[in-house]
Enzyme design. Structure first.
Site, PDB file in Angstrom:
ATOM      1  N   ASP A  75     126.946 106.672  60.438  1.00 37.98           N
ATOM      2  CA  ASP A  75     127.655 107.781  59.820  1.00 37.98           C
ATOM      3  C   ASP A  75     128.514 108.459  60.888  1.00 37.98           C
ATOM      4  O   ASP A  75     128.439 108.125  62.070  1.00 37.98           O
ATOM      5  CB  ASP A  75     126.695 108.758  59.154  1.00 37.98           C
ATOM      6  CG  ASP A  75     125.716 109.393  60.126  1.00 37.98           C
ATOM      7  OD1 ASP A  75     125.955 109.320  61.332  1.00 37.98           O
ATOM      8  OD2 ASP A  75     124.707 109.950  59.667  1.00 37.98           O
ATOM      9  N   GLY A  87     128.254 114.557  50.112  1.00 40.13           N
ATOM     10  CA  GLY A  87     128.111 115.915  49.602  1.00 40.13           C
ATOM     11  C   GLY A  87     127.261 116.041  48.356  1.00 40.13           C
ATOM     12  O   GLY A  87     127.308 117.072  47.674  1.00 40.13           O
ATOM     13  N   ASP A 123     121.049 105.327  51.372  1.00 42.31           N
ATOM     14  CA  ASP A 123     120.231 105.475  52.574  1.00 42.31           C
ATOM     15  C   ASP A 123     119.489 106.793  52.521  1.00 42.31           C
ATOM     16  O   ASP A 123     119.914 107.723  51.835  1.00 42.31           O
ATOM     17  CB  ASP A 123     121.105 105.469  53.834  1.00 42.31           C
ATOM     18  CG  ASP A 123     121.768 106.821  54.045  1.00 42.31           C
ATOM     19  OD1 ASP A 123     121.279 107.606  54.895  1.00 42.31           O
ATOM     20  OD2 ASP A 123     122.762 107.134  53.351  1.00 42.31           O
ATOM     21  N   CYS A 166     101.908  96.261  45.263  1.00 38.46           N
ATOM     22  CA  CYS A 166     102.759  96.095  46.443  1.00 38.46           C
ATOM     23  C   CYS A 166     102.274  94.918  47.286  1.00 38.46           C
ATOM     24  O   CYS A 166     101.063  94.703  47.446  1.00 38.46           O
ATOM     25  CB  CYS A 166     102.762  97.378  47.272  1.00 38.46           C
ATOM     26  SG  CYS A 166     103.828  97.298  48.732  1.00 38.46           S
ATOM     27  N   CYS A 170     103.106  94.512  50.585  1.00 39.74           N
ATOM     28  CA  CYS A 170     103.316  94.794  52.007  1.00 39.74           C
ATOM     29  C   CYS A 170     102.030  94.606  52.810  1.00 39.74           C
ATOM     30  O   CYS A 170     100.921  94.542  52.258  1.00 39.74           O
ATOM     31  CB  CYS A 170     103.861  96.211  52.206  1.00 39.74           C
ATOM     32  SG  CYS A 170     102.619  97.521  52.082  1.00 39.74           S
ATOM     33  N   CYS A 173      99.303  97.327  52.167  1.00 43.33           N
ATOM     34  CA  CYS A 173      98.566  97.252  50.907  1.00 43.33           C
ATOM     35  C   CYS A 173      97.668  96.021  50.824  1.00 43.33           C
ATOM     36  O   CYS A 173      96.644  96.038  50.133  1.00 43.33           O
ATOM     37  CB  CYS A 173      99.542  97.278  49.734  1.00 43.33           C
ATOM     38  SG  CYS A 173     100.345  98.888  49.529  1.00 43.33           S
ATOM     39  N   HIS A 200     104.827 100.524  54.255  1.00 44.96           N
ATOM     40  CA  HIS A 200     104.687 100.511  52.794  1.00 44.96           C
ATOM     41  C   HIS A 200     105.876 101.165  52.102  1.00 44.96           C
ATOM     42  O   HIS A 200     106.440 100.596  51.155  1.00 44.96           O
ATOM     43  CB  HIS A 200     103.412 101.221  52.355  1.00 44.96           C
ATOM     44  CG  HIS A 200     103.414 101.489  50.886  1.00 44.96           C
ATOM     45  ND1 HIS A 200     103.196 100.510  49.946  1.00 44.96           N
ATOM     46  CD2 HIS A 200     103.702 102.626  50.194  1.00 44.96           C
ATOM     47  CE1 HIS A 200     103.323 101.028  48.738  1.00 44.96           C
ATOM     48  NE2 HIS A 200     103.623 102.308  48.860  1.00 44.96           N
TER      49      HIS A 200
END
Length: 376
Positions: free
Chosen positions: A95, A218, A268, A306, A308, A311, A337
């Site tokens: 950014d 914004g 993001d 999940c 991951c 988990c 996670h």
């Protein structure tokens, strides 16, 4: 300057503005829609680059303001750019630092030339102009760089919002003139606060500078969710079709899905890792505050749906223990996670778009996440 970048729109959902595409960049392709984890200081807190790659992360965001102050963009340039500096070989977006600078309040002063501000680290004085920001972002070497803009605060009057928008447009002209690196894609930013006519005016001005990407800034700055959705509805018909659209600073599951429904391709937010460090997880059935006593003897996974590492291997009781002991591993596991969860949300959205079933996917997701099936 689009030879190194292109966007392929694969399919748009028949019932909404939701899109599935591929954004081609010098450091690899990005399947959209996509969520981008944030590595503010060239790192996603507590996570190795290899871990992020295993989670399915396709692109990271880093912060111009923070990297300018520490370690300095010249240091990053001498290291060979952000990709080498942080050992990340996939796409990176930086950014402009505008949001951070304007968040400094009394520590900054805005003029037509740029912004003078005091460092939050040591109080030293600095100046950001559109030209200087472009030079800093060139030094950092990200694939996607953002134009320097003024993000007016939610609740400001229309006169101020219009002035900030017009200044953003003039700064965009200067950014475009100063941007000379064809290995980086400059995204212009639509502003206009919460005023429909200003948003329309801004998107019509900004899109002429968009070569292979456009951003919406914004929003998600404190306004009610329905206001944000209305602003997106207003500008959606006027956003360029043959390039990715990036909604800045959005990371809750509902905001992701509502943005995608309105034609957004990239989002993001620091949310998944920030709340992880505070002991909170995003799950298929809503938020779980794992430090709560209810989980002291809960030996079930954080989220049974999940896939991951967290988990598959640990229980809520163990995670609660780590959080209450302030163990570093708690932040790492919950960050793993939360990022995987959001990446799975957008992956599921993409699959639904390809099948023209996005609204059904969203309805089913909300039904589990909020415990009802009526949320549209």
């Amino acid at each position: 300057m689009t030879n190194n970048f292109s966007y392929t729109l694969i399919h748009q959902d028949k019932h909404t503005g939701a899109r599935a595409g591929i954004f081609h960049t010098p450091h690899g392709d990005i399947e959209t829609p996509i969520f981008m984890p944030v590595g503010t200081a060239a790192t996603v807190k507590s996570l190795l680059p290899s871990t992020l790659e295993e989670l399915g992360t396709q692109i990271l965001l880093s912060n111009t303001y923070h990297l300018y102050l520490r370690p300095g963009s010249d240091i990053v340039r001498r290291a060979g750019g952000l990709h080498k500096f942080m050992h990340w070989n996939k796409p990176i977006l930086t950014d402009s630092g505008g949001f951070q600078v304007f968040s400094l309040g009394d520590l900054r002063k805005i003029t037509e030339d740029g912004v003078t501000f005091s460092s939050h680290i040591d109080g030293s004085r600095h100046v950001f102009t559109p030209e200087k920001v472009m030079q800093i972002e060139h030094d950092l070497g990200a694939d996607i760089i953002m134009a320097f803009d003024e993000c007016s605060t939610y609740g400001c009057d229309k006169k101020y919002a219009e002035g900030a928008m017009n200044r953003t447009h003039r700064w965009l002209e200067r950014c475009a003139k100063a941007h000379t690196n064809d290995t980086q894609m400059l995204f212009p930013i639509v502003q206009g606060n919460m005023f429909e006519d200003l948003r329309l005016q801004s998107v019509k001005f900004v899109r002429d500078f968009a070569q292979c990407g456009i951003a919406v800034g914004g929003l998600s700055v404190g306004e009610p969710s329905e206001v944000m959705y209305r602003m997106l509805d207003v500008i959606q018909p006027h956003l360029p079709e043959k390039m990715p659209r990036y909604l800045m600073g959005v990371g809750t599951p509902d905001y992701l899905l509502e943005g995608i429904q309105r034609g957004i391709d990239m989002c993001d937010c620091v949310l998944p890792t920030r709340i992880a460090r505070n002991g909170t997880a995003l799950t298929s059935h809503g938020k779980v505050v794992v430090r709560n006593g209810a989980y002291k003897q809960d030996f079930s996974p954080l989220d049974e749906e999940c896939d991951c590492y967290c988990c598959k291997n640990f229980t809520k009781a163990y995670l609660r223990h780590l959080v209450n002991c302030k163990e570093i591993l708690a932040a790492e596991l919950l960050s793993i996670h939360n990022i995987r969860f959001l990446l799975n949300v957008v992956k599921g959205a993409r699959e639904a778009i390809l099948n023209d079933s996005f609204l059904e996917y969203k309805r089913e997701f909300y039904g589990k996440y909020y415990g009802n099936v009526n949320n549209q």
